[in-house]
Design a protein around this motif. Structure first.
Motif, PDB file in Angstrom:
ATOM      1  N   PHE A 156       0.819  -1.206   0.000  1.00  0.00           N
ATOM      2  CA  PHE A 156       0.000   0.000   0.000  1.00  0.00           C
ATOM      3  C   PHE A 156       0.859   1.265   0.000  1.00  0.00           C
ATOM      4  N   LYS A 157       2.081   1.157   0.506  1.00  0.00           N
ATOM      5  CA  LYS A 157       2.991   2.303   0.419  1.00  0.00           C
ATOM      6  C   LYS A 157       3.327   2.609  -1.034  1.00  0.00           C
ATOM      7  N   LEU A 158       3.356   1.589  -1.870  1.00  0.00           N
ATOM      8  CA  LEU A 158       3.607   1.779  -3.297  1.00  0.00           C
ATOM      9  C   LEU A 158       2.320   2.130  -4.049  1.00  0.00           C
ATOM     10  N   PHE A 159       1.191   1.615  -3.558  1.00  0.00           N
ATOM     11  CA  PHE A 159      -0.069   1.729  -4.285  1.00  0.00           C
ATOM     12  C   PHE A 159      -0.510   3.176  -4.462  1.00  0.00           C
ATOM     13  N   TRP A 160      -0.626   3.932  -3.365  1.00  0.00           N
ATOM     14  CA  TRP A 160      -1.172   5.282  -3.458  1.00  0.00           C
ATOM     15  C   TRP A 160      -0.277   6.249  -4.227  1.00  0.00           C
ATOM     16  N   PRO A 161       1.052   6.231  -4.035  1.00  0.00           N
ATOM     17  CA  PRO A 161       1.883   7.087  -4.897  1.00  0.00           C
ATOM     18  C   PRO A 161       1.746   6.744  -6.377  1.00  0.00           C
ATOM     19  N   THR A 162       1.621   5.423  -6.654  1.00  0.00           N
ATOM     20  CA  THR A 162       1.454   5.011  -8.050  1.00  0.00           C
ATOM     21  C   THR A 162       0.143   5.537  -8.613  1.00  0.00           C
ATOM     22  N   MET A 163      -0.930   5.484  -7.817  1.00  0.00           N
ATOM     23  CA  MET A 163      -2.223   6.014  -8.260  1.00  0.00           C
ATOM     24  C   MET A 163      -2.133   7.508  -8.552  1.00  0.00           C
ATOM     25  N   LEU A 164      -1.436   8.250  -7.688  1.00  0.00           N
ATOM     26  CA  LEU A 164      -1.289   9.689  -7.898  1.00  0.00           C
ATOM     27  C   LEU A 164      -0.500   9.988  -9.169  1.00  0.00           C
ATOM     28  N   ILE A 165       0.529   9.206  -9.424  1.00  0.00           N
ATOM     29  CA  ILE A 165       1.319   9.376 -10.644  1.00  0.00           C
ATOM     30  C   ILE A 165       0.448   9.128 -11.876  1.00  0.00           C
ATOM     31  N   LEU A 166      -0.353   8.049 -11.840  1.00  0.00           N
ATOM     32  CA  LEU A 166      -1.227   7.735 -12.966  1.00  0.00           C
ATOM     33  C   LEU A 166      -2.276   8.813 -13.180  1.00  0.00           C
ATOM     34  N   ILE A 167      -2.805   9.362 -12.086  1.00  0.00           N
ATOM     35  CA  ILE A 167      -3.777  10.445 -12.197  1.00  0.00           C
ATOM     36  C   ILE A 167      -3.137  11.665 -12.854  1.00  0.00           C
ATOM     37  N   GLY A 168      -1.910  11.988 -12.431  1.00  0.00           N
ATOM     38  CA  GLY A 168      -1.203  13.110 -13.036  1.00  0.00           C
ATOM     39  C   GLY A 168      -0.951  12.903 -14.512  1.00  0.00           C
ATOM     40  N   VAL A 169      -0.568  11.686 -14.888  1.00  0.00           N
ATOM     41  CA  VAL A 169      -0.324  11.375 -16.299  1.00  0.00           C
ATOM     42  C   VAL A 169      -1.611  11.509 -17.102  1.00  0.00           C
ATOM     43  N   SER A 170      -2.734  11.064 -16.520  1.00  0.00           N
ATOM     44  CA  SER A 170      -4.010  11.136 -17.238  1.00  0.00           C
ATOM     45  C   SER A 170      -4.413  12.572 -17.522  1.00  0.00           C
ATOM     46  N   PHE A 171      -4.044  13.510 -16.637  1.00  0.00           N
ATOM     47  CA  PHE A 171      -4.359  14.912 -16.873  1.00  0.00           C
ATOM     48  C   PHE A 171      -3.435  15.528 -17.920  1.00  0.00           C
ATOM     49  N   LEU A 172      -2.199  15.025 -18.017  1.00  0.00           N
ATOM     50  CA  LEU A 172      -1.237  15.619 -18.927  1.00  0.00           C
ATOM     51  C   LEU A 172      -1.337  15.077 -20.341  1.00  0.00           C
ATOM     52  N   THR A 173      -2.001  13.953 -20.505  1.00  0.00           N
ATOM     53  CA  THR A 173      -2.096  13.317 -21.816  1.00  0.00           C
ATOM     54  C   THR A 173      -3.533  13.334 -22.314  1.00  0.00           C
ATOM     55  N   GLY A 174      -3.694  13.051 -23.591  1.00  0.00           N
ATOM     56  CA  GLY A 174      -5.021  12.980 -24.185  1.00  0.00           C
ATOM     57  C   GLY A 174      -5.489  14.325 -24.718  1.00  0.00           C
TER      58      GLY A 174
END
Length: 236
Positions: free
Chosen positions: A91-109
């Motif tokens: 879970f220490k890896l899970f939430w930072p990874t989710m935040l990174i993916l959320i940031g990528v989703s806003f920057l792409t598309g």
């Protein structure tokens, strides 16, 4: 291959628990229902992961299924005292990874070229009276947005519309007589785009509609749901 629904897998587990309870109540065997539930509850998590893997519609759903299945197996092995896995590290890896993916989703598309409208802990409704499509970005943050394009003045040609739901919901209604294309991604949420739906930890899907009329109008929706949901339905 026939799709195996999650309801089928969960039904089997509930059936087995029911049989165990019946046998216990009839005195045929002395079964500790509380002990069974406290030990074997991860089977429901495993069933959820297997359902995603067996019925996946995108690579994202495969990743979600694998992660959920891993958690279920880890909890079960821990309950059986076979292998104690340090889930806190996961879970220490899970939430930072989710935040990174959320940031990528806003920057792409792609994005709509017009101005945006925000529903922040509130609501936006355009589903009863005529309105002009002069905004091509809609963001629901802990709020809700309802748009009915049957009443909208839509320009000819293709119009790109960006939809973002963050801990909120967006409901879209589109008339059947125009072309519609939907593309979406989801993180910890759900999408229902015309004839297709998806959800989970990470998933994506797309769908389209060929208009029944001679209209030269087309709506293209770029959807992003983060701990929220977006629904696009076709109406007469």
């Amino acid at each position: 291959m026939k799709r195996i629904g999650g309801n089928f897998l969960f039904g089997i587990l509930i059936l087995l628990f029911g049989l165990a309870l019946l046998i216990n109540n009839l005195g045929i065997m002395d079964i500790s229902i509380g002990s069974i539930i406290s030990t074997w509850w991860p089977l429901f998590v495993i069933a959820g992961g297997l359902s995603l893997l067996l019925n996946h519609g995108s690579k994202g759903e495969v990743l979600s299924g694998i992660f959920i299945l891993f958690l279920g197996v880890a909890f079960l092995l821990g309950n059986l005292e076979i292998w104690n896995i340090n889930l806190s590290f996961v879970f220490k890896l899970f939430w930072p990874t989710m935040l990174i993916l959320i940031g990528v989703s806003f920057l792409t598309g792609k994005r709509g070229s017009g101005k945006s409208n925000y529903a922040i802990m509130g609501g936006v409704e355009r589903n009863k009276e005529a309105w002009t499509l002069d905004e091509t970005g809609f963001v629901a943050f802990m709020g809700g947005i309802e748009l009915n394009f049957k009443y909208a003045e839509i320009p000819e040609g293709e119009t790109a519309i960006d939809l973002t739901a963050i801990m909120g919901g967006i409901e879209i209604r589109v008339p059947k007589d125009i072309d519609v294309e939907c593309k979406g991604s989801v993180i910890l949420g759900g999408l229902e785009l015309l004839s297709r739906s998806t959800g989970g930890l990470i998933a994506s899907t797309s769908s389209s509609q060929k208009g029944t009329g001679d209209s030269k109008k087309k709506l293209t929706f770029y959807c992003r749901a983060i701990m929220g949901g977006i629904e696009i339905k076709s109406i007469d």
